[in-house]
Scaffold this motif. Sequence first.
Motif, mmCIF file in Angstrom:
data_model
loop_
_atom_site.group_PDB
_atom_site.id
_atom_site.type_symbol
_atom_site.label_atom_id
_atom_site.label_comp_id
_atom_site.label_asym_id
_atom_site.label_seq_id
_atom_site.Cartn_x
_atom_site.Cartn_y
_atom_site.Cartn_z
ATOM 1 N N ASN A 37 0.828 -1.207 0.000
ATOM 2 C CA ASN A 37 0.000 0.000 0.000
ATOM 3 C C ASN A 37 0.862 1.257 0.000
ATOM 4 N N GLY A 39 3.674 2.802 -2.000
ATOM 5 C CA GLY A 39 3.826 3.720 -3.118
ATOM 6 C C GLY A 39 4.931 4.741 -2.954
ATOM 7 N N SER A 52 6.192 -0.238 -4.353
ATOM 8 C CA SER A 52 5.155 -0.220 -3.326
ATOM 9 C C SER A 52 5.490 -1.154 -2.163
ATOM 10 N N THR A 124 -9.502 2.466 1.606
ATOM 11 C CA THR A 124 -8.251 1.687 1.624
ATOM 12 C C THR A 124 -7.683 1.562 0.208
ATOM 13 N N THR A 125 -6.456 1.109 0.148
ATOM 14 C CA THR A 125 -5.823 0.909 -1.156
ATOM 15 C C THR A 125 -6.308 -0.386 -1.807
ATOM 16 N N ARG A 127 -5.499 -3.385 -1.093
ATOM 17 C CA ARG A 127 -4.434 -4.387 -1.229
ATOM 18 C C ARG A 127 -4.536 -5.520 -0.213
ATOM 19 N N GLN A 225 3.634 5.013 5.005
ATOM 20 C CA GLN A 225 2.455 5.772 5.458
ATOM 21 C C GLN A 225 2.866 6.888 6.434
ATOM 22 N N THR A 240 -4.446 3.126 8.529
ATOM 23 C CA THR A 240 -3.983 1.849 8.021
ATOM 24 C C THR A 240 -3.869 0.905 9.228
ATOM 25 N N GLY A 321 -2.574 9.857 -6.183
ATOM 26 C CA GLY A 321 -2.030 8.647 -5.529
ATOM 27 C C GLY A 321 -1.100 7.821 -6.405
ATOM 28 N N VAL A 323 -0.327 4.689 -5.859
ATOM 29 C CA VAL A 323 -0.881 3.341 -5.989
ATOM 30 C C VAL A 323 -2.233 3.375 -6.698
ATOM 31 N N THR A 324 -3.078 4.341 -6.351
ATOM 32 C CA THR A 324 -4.461 4.313 -6.837
ATOM 33 C C THR A 324 -4.757 5.374 -7.898
ATOM 34 N N ARG A 328 -5.460 13.693 -4.484
ATOM 35 C CA ARG A 328 -5.333 13.799 -3.023
ATOM 36 C C ARG A 328 -6.005 15.072 -2.519
#
Length: 455
Positions: A37, A39, A52, A124-125, A127, A225, A240, A321, A323-324, A328
């Motif tokens: 999660n 990144g 990641s 959440t991501t 994952r 994070q 998280t 993001g 990852v996603t 933001r």
Amino acid sequence: MTVTIVGSQLGDEGKGGAVDLFGEAADVVVRYQGGDNAGHTVVFGDETYKLSLLPSGVVRGTTGVIGNGCVVNPETLFDELDALRERGLDPDLCVAERAHVIMPYHKVLDGIEEADRDDNEVGTTGRGIGPTYEDKAGRRGVRIGDLLDPEVLRTRLEYVVPQKRALAEEVFGVDAGDAFDVEAIFETYRAFGERLAEEGLTVDAGAYLQDRIDDGDELMFEGAQGTLIDIDHGNYPFVTSSNPSAGAACTGSGLGPTVVGDGDVVGIVKGYLTRVGNGPLPTELAGVDGQTPDYDSDAVDSDDPEEELATYIRDEGGEYGTVTGRPRRVGWLDLPMLRHAARVSSFTGIVVGHVDVLAGLEEVKIGTSYRLDGEQVDTVPPTTEAWARCEVEYETFDGWPEVDWDSVVADGYEALPENARTYLEYVADELAVDLYAVGVGPGREETVVLENPLE
Ligand code: IMP
């Protein structure tokens, strides 16, 4: 000697850059919590690497350790390893046998549980991070070491998978499928175990790290994070499922607090704030549909100066993001948040980044304290509901111009625009910590270094 890197806000502070910069003097970089999660973007020369799961240091040839406090998706692990190898790198990596494994059902359950939260979703991501930590605490997890022994793996799966299948089908009423099938999982994960063993990737991480220390090696602990999404110290439940704060550098690596506390603990600060997902953000500018609570984009005037400012900072800072790809949420720097993070992790110093992104603004604000039910509050209240009720008191600073940042880096700290220095020194003074470095661009070369903890 060690150095620990911790996100002081809500993640995405730019830790990868600091890890890369200070990690140059490290022999080993250890990730101690989280999973894929994270990144991290690492810019090295002309190359940009997006990782990641793997510790960013592996890009530079430093040994990377994925500690026992992490949750590991073997598919991501091998994908990232293969991708780096295809680009000509030879990552030196090992994974703790005590680290927990993200299984296919964890990812599915992450999605199901999010959907079940309706308007209160964590964002959440996806994952499978939360469900994996849940099973770790519930003593029904599968660890990296279990993948190496087919008999143990089968025993673990035969115990846990029927429970997960029942949860999906009977509690959430969804069709479970292959992600909940013992045989299918067993075959895939046994093969992952074989590959881990063939490549000699697994290790008793704490013992390994102690040996490296005994050999005189320098260690960096790389947090993922940020403190405000720490499961204990963040804005629960919009967090998280691990501890990004420095205490986890011990529990997540297998070394004790005197090892971590003997070195520096560096808080990474973005010069403004960003957040992905739901939950309060007291200094937020405007908002983002689907993420900012009670935000209604239809009711917004697109000429609203706050909307323009938020969009400007988001675009200038590339605040989407890793990852996603989600935009933001953006806000001003929040000192109560930083005071909280500095205490939780005992920061010895900070790195403040993205100072170039704010250049050109007429004025720049810092939230200095909150008003909560008529009282002044200087740190983050323990409940998220109270945090959401906080009104922010601001200090306004004169902005600084866009300058040639390369020459600033070449000439050093005094070459930064004076107003930027005023801003930075105000933050460091308020937190009573040293200012170790200032980021003026995404690459590790685009950093003005005042002090390097490992040198
Ligand atoms: P999870 O870690 O996927 O369970 O997501 C839980 C919360 O943490 C969500 O609000 C995510 O957006 C946030 N989160 C997880 N990883 C990161 C990160 O690396 N940067 C910023 N936010 C993150």
